[in-house]
Design a protein around this motif. Sequence first.
Motif, PDB file in Angstrom:
ATOM      1  N   HIS A 166       0.830  -1.200   0.000  1.00 44.79           N
ATOM      2  CA  HIS A 166       0.000   0.000   0.000  1.00 44.79           C
ATOM      3  C   HIS A 166       0.872   1.259   0.000  1.00 44.79           C
ATOM      4  N   ALA A 167       1.984   1.204   0.712  1.00 42.78           N
ATOM      5  CA  ALA A 167       2.889   2.354   0.742  1.00 42.78           C
ATOM      6  C   ALA A 167       3.480   2.628  -0.637  1.00 42.78           C
ATOM      7  N   GLU A 168       3.611   1.572  -1.449  1.00 43.89           N
ATOM      8  CA  GLU A 168       4.167   1.714  -2.795  1.00 43.89           C
ATOM      9  C   GLU A 168       3.107   2.034  -3.841  1.00 43.89           C
ATOM     10  N   GLY A 169       1.849   2.219  -3.386  1.00 47.41           N
ATOM     11  CA  GLY A 169       0.816   2.671  -4.312  1.00 47.41           C
ATOM     12  C   GLY A 169      -0.191   1.625  -4.729  1.00 47.41           C
ATOM     13  N   PHE A 170      -0.224   0.466  -4.064  1.00 49.04           N
ATOM     14  CA  PHE A 170      -1.195  -0.564  -4.444  1.00 49.04           C
ATOM     15  C   PHE A 170      -2.618  -0.079  -4.199  1.00 49.04           C
ATOM     16  N   ASP A 171      -3.477  -0.273  -5.194  1.00 50.74           N
ATOM     17  CA  ASP A 171      -4.889   0.102  -5.097  1.00 50.74           C
ATOM     18  C   ASP A 171      -5.737  -1.157  -5.208  1.00 50.74           C
ATOM     19  N   PRO A 172      -6.422  -1.575  -4.139  1.00 54.76           N
ATOM     20  CA  PRO A 172      -7.205  -2.821  -4.193  1.00 54.76           C
ATOM     21  C   PRO A 172      -8.362  -2.765  -5.179  1.00 54.76           C
ATOM     22  N   ARG A 173      -8.720  -1.579  -5.640  1.00 52.71           N
ATOM     23  CA  ARG A 173      -9.789  -1.470  -6.639  1.00 52.71           C
ATOM     24  C   ARG A 173      -9.281  -1.674  -8.065  1.00 52.71           C
ATOM     25  N   ASP A 174      -7.965  -1.641  -8.228  1.00 50.41           N
ATOM     26  CA  ASP A 174      -7.360  -1.794  -9.546  1.00 50.41           C
ATOM     27  C   ASP A 174      -6.726  -3.174  -9.645  1.00 50.41           C
ATOM     28  N   LEU A 175      -7.349  -4.058 -10.413  1.00 49.70           N
ATOM     29  CA  LEU A 175      -6.840  -5.421 -10.574  1.00 49.70           C
ATOM     30  C   LEU A 175      -6.222  -5.635 -11.952  1.00 49.70           C
ATOM     31  N   SER A 176      -5.738  -4.545 -12.564  1.00 56.39           N
ATOM     32  CA  SER A 176      -5.168  -4.655 -13.911  1.00 56.39           C
ATOM     33  C   SER A 176      -3.903  -5.509 -13.933  1.00 56.39           C
ATOM     34  N   ALA A 177      -3.239  -5.656 -12.780  1.00 55.27           N
ATOM     35  CA  ALA A 177      -2.021  -6.462 -12.732  1.00 55.27           C
ATOM     36  C   ALA A 177      -2.308  -7.957 -12.831  1.00 55.27           C
ATOM     37  N   ILE A 178      -3.537  -8.347 -12.564  1.00 53.18           N
ATOM     38  CA  ILE A 178      -3.896  -9.770 -12.616  1.00 53.18           C
ATOM     39  C   ILE A 178      -4.303 -10.138 -14.040  1.00 53.18           C
ATOM     40  N   GLN A 179      -3.586 -11.075 -14.617  1.00 51.21           N
ATOM     41  CA  GLN A 179      -3.858 -11.519 -15.976  1.00 51.21           C
ATOM     42  C   GLN A 179      -4.656 -12.821 -15.945  1.00 51.21           C
ATOM     43  N   PRO A 180      -5.608 -12.999 -16.856  1.00 50.70           N
ATOM     44  CA  PRO A 180      -6.340 -14.274 -16.920  1.00 50.70           C
ATOM     45  C   PRO A 180      -5.394 -15.410 -17.323  1.00 50.70           C
ATOM     46  N   VAL A 181      -5.244 -16.392 -16.453  1.00 45.90           N
ATOM     47  CA  VAL A 181      -4.377 -17.535 -16.741  1.00 45.90           C
ATOM     48  C   VAL A 181      -5.181 -18.824 -16.894  1.00 45.90           C
ATOM     49  N   ALA A 182      -6.479 -18.758 -16.645  1.00 49.73           N
ATOM     50  CA  ALA A 182      -7.366 -19.911 -16.805  1.00 49.73           C
ATOM     51  C   ALA A 182      -8.702 -19.405 -17.343  1.00 49.73           C
ATOM     52  N   THR A 183      -9.506 -20.331 -17.819  1.00 48.60           N
ATOM     53  CA  THR A 183     -10.788 -19.969 -18.420  1.00 48.60           C
ATOM     54  C   THR A 183     -11.886 -20.895 -17.899  1.00 48.60           C
ATOM     55  N   ALA A 184     -13.116 -20.575 -18.276  1.00 51.84           N
ATOM     56  CA  ALA A 184     -14.241 -21.442 -17.926  1.00 51.84           C
ATOM     57  C   ALA A 184     -14.081 -22.809 -18.568  1.00 51.84           C
ATOM     58  N   GLU A 185     -13.422 -22.870 -19.734  1.00 49.35           N
ATOM     59  CA  GLU A 185     -13.180 -24.156 -20.397  1.00 49.35           C
ATOM     60  C   GLU A 185     -12.234 -25.026 -19.568  1.00 49.35           C
ATOM     61  N   ASP A 186     -11.242 -24.400 -18.917  1.00 54.97           N
ATOM     62  CA  ASP A 186     -10.349 -25.159 -18.030  1.00 54.97           C
ATOM     63  C   ASP A 186     -11.126 -25.723 -16.844  1.00 54.97           C
ATOM     64  N   LEU A 187     -12.040 -24.917 -16.300  1.00 47.67           N
ATOM     65  CA  LEU A 187     -12.875 -25.411 -15.204  1.00 47.67           C
ATOM     66  C   LEU A 187     -13.735 -26.581 -15.650  1.00 47.67           C
ATOM     67  N   ALA A 188     -14.311 -26.480 -16.857  1.00 43.07           N
ATOM     68  CA  ALA A 188     -15.160 -27.562 -17.373  1.00 43.07           C
ATOM     69  C   ALA A 188     -14.347 -28.836 -17.566  1.00 43.07           C
ATOM     70  N   ALA A 189     -13.132 -28.700 -18.130  1.00 41.88           N
ATOM     71  CA  ALA A 189     -12.275 -29.878 -18.321  1.00 41.88           C
ATOM     72  C   ALA A 189     -11.868 -30.474 -16.986  1.00 41.88           C
ATOM     73  N   GLY A 190     -11.568 -29.607 -16.018  1.00 45.06           N
ATOM     74  CA  GLY A 190     -11.207 -30.100 -14.693  1.00 45.06           C
ATOM     75  C   GLY A 190     -12.358 -30.804 -14.004  1.00 45.06           C
ATOM     76  N   SER A 191     -13.576 -30.273 -14.165  1.00 48.84           N
ATOM     77  CA  SER A 191     -14.752 -30.906 -13.548  1.00 48.84           C
ATOM     78  C   SER A 191     -14.978 -32.301 -14.108  1.00 48.84           C
ATOM     79  N   VAL A 192     -14.760 -32.460 -15.411  1.00 51.47           N
ATOM     80  CA  VAL A 192     -14.889 -33.785 -16.030  1.00 51.47           C
ATOM     81  C   VAL A 192     -13.812 -34.716 -15.495  1.00 51.47           C
ATOM     82  N   ALA A 193     -12.582 -34.206 -15.378  1.00 51.43           N
ATOM     83  CA  ALA A 193     -11.469 -35.035 -14.905  1.00 51.43           C
ATOM     84  C   ALA A 193     -11.678 -35.485 -13.470  1.00 51.43           C
TER      85      ALA A 193
END
Length: 316
Positions: free
Chosen positions: A189-216
């Motif tokens: 937080h001292a370095e400027g982290f804003d909990p409302r800004d999640l732009s640093a988080i990149q999508p690394v999984a998808t709903a299709e991965d969840l569907a494949a995992g549920s089947v597995a």
Amino acid sequence: MNQDRAREALLAVRAQVGQAVVGQESVVTSLIIALLAKGHVLLEGVPGVAKTLLVRSIAAAIDLDTKRVQFTPDLMPGDITGSLVFDAGRSQFAFRPGPVFTNLLLADEINRTPPKTQSALLEAMEERQVTVDGEPHALPDPFLVCATQNPVEYEGTYPLPEAQLDRFLMKVVVDLPPRDQEVTVLMRHAEGFDPRDLSAIQPVATAEDLAAGSVAVRTVHVAPEIAAYIVDIARATRTSPSLSLGVSPRGATALLLTSRCWAWLQGRDFVTPDDVKTMSYSTLAHRLSLRPESELEGVGVSAILASAINSVAVPR
């Protein structure tokens, strides 16, 4: 190969969430298990431990749509499910979907709203649909309710009844962070982290991965001895003199499912007794009800569940 890619993608979610939330890897894993199992999660923790940020971060890392509802005493069922609105252009009523029509619904402080509104979620959680004016409306897939509640402030709250608690696949406690992690949070937080800004988080999984995992997960082998072990744990809670309500068959089925999910995330295609023990507390503890005299004696649910588990012979 699809299953392996899905596992790697879902495990990578923890690192992405770590860019916004310090620690809490076990909570993130529990939410991933709930998504794989198509269950729902009750998050319990004092205010300020990043429960909301956790849910938003996971949705961003899996590229899921998410909505948040702040539960209050004056919230009406239609505020969650949606309602009929008069369309002047067509001179008829049309259905306007509520916030429940999303992939990941954050029900914030669910115990602050009356039972009538709490029960509006029951059909959505169990049937994956809502019915308005006799017409069913299917919810998106995946769909997960992540409800939060404050364990220390009960004034003006409506405790969830046992029937609704049993609808949650898991109850996960979000603990206060250790000192070193709390220092890391403050430095971010001292370095400027804003909990409302999640732009640093990149999508690394998808709903299709969840569907494949549920089947597995459904293909993970469960030996008869493991199934009997789960049943014996459930039955041991039913005979405990400290409990007025033990684990139901639905709870035993839930433990079987979460144990399979945990085994699959560990890269195994079979369930071990350790998998069952690992998932037993988050899957079963919220389904147990203490007798009044046990509460007065200060007996904890976790201790009783541990005693029940230890009383059952571990299969070899």
